[in-house]
Design an enzyme around this catalytic site. Structure first.
Site, mmCIF file in Angstrom:
data_model
loop_
_atom_site.group_PDB
_atom_site.id
_atom_site.type_symbol
_atom_site.label_atom_id
_atom_site.label_comp_id
_atom_site.label_asym_id
_atom_site.label_seq_id
_atom_site.Cartn_x
_atom_site.Cartn_y
_atom_site.Cartn_z
ATOM 1 C CG ASP A 55 -1.915 1.095 1.277
ATOM 2 O OD1 ASP A 55 -1.696 2.142 0.638
ATOM 3 O OD2 ASP A 55 -2.941 0.931 1.965
ATOM 4 C CB VAL A 56 1.453 4.000 -2.463
ATOM 5 C CG1 VAL A 56 1.838 3.123 -3.639
ATOM 6 C CG2 VAL A 56 0.040 4.538 -2.599
ATOM 7 C CG ASN A 82 0.246 4.999 -12.475
ATOM 8 O OD1 ASN A 82 -0.332 5.774 -13.232
ATOM 9 N ND2 ASN A 82 -0.266 3.817 -12.130
ATOM 10 C CE1 TYR A 150 -7.083 11.812 -10.067
ATOM 11 C CE2 TYR A 150 -7.422 13.620 -11.608
ATOM 12 C CZ TYR A 150 -6.880 12.383 -11.314
ATOM 13 O OH TYR A 150 -6.119 11.720 -12.249
ATOM 14 C CE LYS A 154 -3.342 12.382 -10.060
ATOM 15 N NZ LYS A 154 -2.185 11.445 -10.088
#
Length: 245
Positions: A55-56, A82, A150, A154
């Site tokens: 899990d990142v 990513n 989001y 980003k």
């Protein structure tokens, strides 16, 4: 010498397309994602695939995965940073706090942790150096309606990319960002369905083959370290990105 890349979010979508392309080109590829069974499917019959279920958002799991990959591959030449999520839409007052924190945790904290792990190993390996490619989004520049989590996360990745690019110069570490618009992935298919339901009379969402996004990542990764694609935008040609669409 075989080149190596660690791909996060490798179990589906853009990450999977990138992982499969690089495996086909003879790279050693670290497949990092939460779903071990999906990674095993990609790795089946691939001698140079390294399955790294993690899990990142878990710092210890990220460190362990990078350690294992470097042990098996010998070094780490590229990180394709990513992994990301798109949470349910809404105006800022409608967005559930748990969705905001989830987006920040995966899209920002997770990318920070993986960039940190990659940077540390590239800095100290011999020969030193490497490349970090962050998957941003055109949402960093032109967000969709009702997408505060989001778009905000980003946009933060652009700052991360610039800082890494600057700080990496002393250690032969290049960092660039690819902003991908409407590649055909499960996430984009879900967005297209939401748009169709919300606006039945609107034209279908323009998309493009995810394989073309993967080839763009390959171009960035294959450059010598003396050259860098700082920012690349690859998107569906008819997306309403430039001007008013």
């Amino acid at each position: 010498m075989t080149k190596s890349i660690l791909v996060t979010g490798a179990s589906s979508g853009i990450g999977r397309a990138v992982a499969e392309l690089f495996l086909g080109r003879g790279w050693t590829v670290g497949l990092l994602a939460r779903r071990a069974e999906k990674l095993a499917q990609i790795a089946e019959g691939q001698r140079r695939a390294v399955v790294l279920p993690a899990d990142v958002t878990d710092p210890a799991a990220v460190e362990a995965a990078f350690d294992r990959f470097c042990t098996e591959a010998g070094r780490i030449d590229v990180v394709f940073n990513n992994a990301g999520i798109f949470t349910p839409p809404g105006t800022i007052d409608e967005i559930a706090l748990e969705d905001w924190f989830a987006a920040v945790n995966v899209n920002l904290n997770g990318m920070f942790l993986c960039a940190r792990a990659g940077f540390a190993r590239m800095r100290h390996q011999n020969p030193r150096g490497g490349r970090i490619i962050n998957n941003g989004s055109i949402a960093a520049h032109v967000p969709r309606p009702n997408s505060v989590p989001y778009a905000a996360t980003k946009a933060a990745i652009t700052g991360l990319t610039k800082s890494l690019s600057l700080d990496g110069r002393a250690y032969d570490i290049a960092c660039g960002q690819i902003d991908i618009g409407n590649a055909r992935t499960p996430m984009v298919a879900d967005l297209a369905q939401r748009q169709a339901e919300a606006q039945p009379d609107a034209p279908p969402m323009d998309t493009f083959d995810v394989a073309d996004a993967a080839r763009s990542v390959l171009h960035m990764a294959e450059l010598p370290l003396e050259a860098n694609v700082q920012f690349m935008t690859v998107m569906a040609t008819k997306m309403p990105y430039i001007g008013r669409g």
